[in-house]
Design an enzyme around this catalytic site. Structure first.
Site, PDB file in Angstrom:
ATOM      1  CG  ASP A   1      -2.122   0.765   0.960  1.00 24.84           C
ATOM      2  OD1 ASP A   1      -2.792   0.708   0.723  1.00 24.84           O
ATOM      3  OD2 ASP A   1      -2.084   2.372   1.552  1.00 24.84           O
TER       4      ASP A   1
ATOM      5  CE1 TYR B   1      -5.410   6.925   1.430  1.00 23.93           C
ATOM      6  CE2 TYR B   1      -5.423   6.515  -0.856  1.00 23.93           C
ATOM      7  CZ  TYR B   1      -5.392   6.274   0.683  1.00 23.93           C
ATOM      8  OH  TYR B   1      -5.389   5.043   1.305  1.00 23.93           O
TER       9      TYR B   1
ATOM     10  CG  HIS C   1      -4.224  -4.302  -0.111  1.00 22.74           C
ATOM     11  ND1 HIS C   1      -3.199  -3.370  -1.227  1.00 22.74           N
ATOM     12  CD2 HIS C   1      -4.277  -3.485   1.445  1.00 22.74           C
ATOM     13  CE1 HIS C   1      -3.131  -2.144  -0.789  1.00 22.74           C
ATOM     14  NE2 HIS C   1      -4.031  -2.200   0.326  1.00 22.74           N
TER      15      HIS C   1
END
Ligand SMILES: *[C@@H]1O[C@H](CO)[C@@H](O)[C@H](O)[C@H]1NC(C)=O
Length: 454
Positions: free
Chosen positions: A223, A373, A429
């Site tokens: 990630d 982000y 993930h």
């Protein structure tokens, strides 16, 4: 027809010239300062301070009061996880959290490894430092930094830490592992100024490792941890002995990549495509686009207005749990959206999942975690780090249920010294948390090859 052909040739030549001209450069960066107000003139306090996770009785009572006051709202009949977290299952999770989950016990578990904080570029950086015990005479441990992502935390590594620091076989490498919290996540202070992106995190973590006395070390991540460790390798290729990632989304499309998209299905050998590559790379374009839209809403919100949606999550523990744990369902196995309980307890325990949620809750870090982000996507996708190749030895663990699949050929476009590329037996993930043994094995294999121990 001839015009198109001529156009293609010209384009090909231009791209080839651009590619040949590109030198192997390292990423450049400049010191930042993320504290409140104006930077200090005096030198920074570089002390390393022991830290313990602690929660007061008032904090716990406040949490319970908020959980008790949640306003339930029914999911649509038979909606499973298709509209987000199913509300019947959410009620179960919340009831467990309120009545059975023992946070004090989990805090003891968190504090079993030593934690520290130190101030870098004006903010307090938190990390866990796990050292091997009882190392035989003359055996030296190998330093490794492991970086988590969103919506995870340093706790993702608690299952893999014993496997890496106390390996079962004497042939295996004993690692000394440093797991920092990304600034703005968990117990690392959030930057107070705009612009803290993955390259800034990479620079801060290099400073942390230098402060701890490591001149050379390995890095690992998935990630955001993938991008931060990749940036660390780009910033100081001589310091990073090897980079291991369990996530490697496709880089900027190159000519070779575009050719492989056009021709790969018909000439798999030409592009070194495996069956898994074909299966993951060539569903119809429409499906790829629809799936991407379905699963990336959170990203658009967080990359644009994190502070607005974040406020609701910062006030509501139930909302926070639904928002975070929905990702632990879908990103572990996309098919889990068809289950009422999101398959959450198939791979994780509620204790582990809620501990991760509690790290966000007690540290009030959901808003600052979402901002990461905005800081990364807000500057556009054409950042210098996306154009510079990685020249340190690299290992990629390809978990079959990962969000995006990247064939080996594409990985090599970015990572020029690809040492291992392993298609893993199972997992998604959150690899370190879901399949700690498999990930530990792949890290061992990769580092042994780089260290020439096999
Ligand atoms: C999910 O929750 C709602 C009630 O909140 C329920 O009606 C629905 O049937 C549940 N289960 C599934 C499988 O969707």
């Amino acid at each position: 027809m001839y015009v198109e052909l001529a156009g293609a040739v010209v384009l090909g030549v231009v791209i080839a010239v651009v590619l040949l001209k590109k030198k192997q450069e390292s990423l450049k960066t400049q010191d930042g300062w993320w504290g409140v107000g104006t930077p200090l003139v005096s030198p920074e306090d570089d002390s390393i301070r022991p830290f313990r996770v602690e929660t007061t009785q008032e904090q716990l009572e406040d949490l319970h009061r908020r959980i008790d006051q949640t306003r339930s709202f029914p999911s649509l009949e038979d909606s499973r996880f298709h509209y987000g977290f199913n509300s019947s299952y959410l009620r179960k999770v919340v009831s467990y959290w309120r009545n059975d989950f023992d946070w004090r016990k989990q805090v003891d578990k968190l504090n079993r490894y030593p934690h520290f904080k130190t101030t870098i570029e004006g903010i307090d950086v938190h990390y866990v430092h796990a050292k091997p015990k009882n190392l035989p005479e003359g055996v030296r441990s190998v330093p490794l930094m492991m970086v988590h992502g969103w919506p995870g935390s340093f706790y993702e590594f608690y299952g893999i830490l014993p496997l890496l620091t106390e390996p079962a076989s004497p042939e295996d490498i004993a690692f000394e592992v440093i797991c920092p919290s990304i600034p703005g996540y968990g117990f690392s202070e959030a930057p107070h100024k705009k612009g803290f992106d993955s390259v800034c995190a990479a620079r801060v973590f290099h400073k942390l490792m230098k402060r701890l006395g490591f001149s050379q070390f390995y890095v690992q991540g998935g990630d955001w941890g993938w991008l931060i460790t990749t940036n660390m390798a780009q910033l100081e290729p001589k310091t990073v002995k090897g980079l291991h990632v369990n996530f490697a989304p496709p880089a900027k499309p190159s000519l070779t990549m575009m050719m492989s998209v056009l021709l790969g299905r018909h000439f798999p050998k030409l592009f070194d495509f495996s069956e898994h590559d074909i299966k993951r790379t060539f569903p119809c374009v429409q499906k790829l686009v629809v799936d991407a839209v379905k699963e990336t809403g959170y990203l658009h919100i967080q990359a644009t207005k994190p502070d607005t949606a974040g406020r609701a999550l910062n006030d509501s523990p139930v909302g926070l749990a639904a928002y975070i744990l929905e990702k632990f369902s879908t990103w572990t196995d996309h098919e889990f959206t068809n289950l009422e309980d999101g398959g959450l307890e198939r791979k994780f325990s509620l204790d582990d999942l809620l501990t991760n949620v509690m790290i966000y809750w007690t540290s009030c870090s959901i808003i600052s975690s979402m901002r990461f982000y905005k800081e990364n996507f807000g500057k556009g996708l054409d950042q210098p780090h996306s154009k510079i190749p990685v020249i340190v030895p690299t290992g990629v663990a390809v978990f079959p249920n990962e969000l995006m699949h990247t064939p080996k050929l594409w990985v090599k476009q970015k990572y020029h010294k690809l040492v291992t590329y392993t298609l893993m037996a199972r997992g998604g993930h959150f690899a370190a948390m879901e399949e700690p043994e498999l990930l530990a094995q792949d890290i061992q294999m990769f580092v042994k090859i780089v260290e020439k121990r096999m």
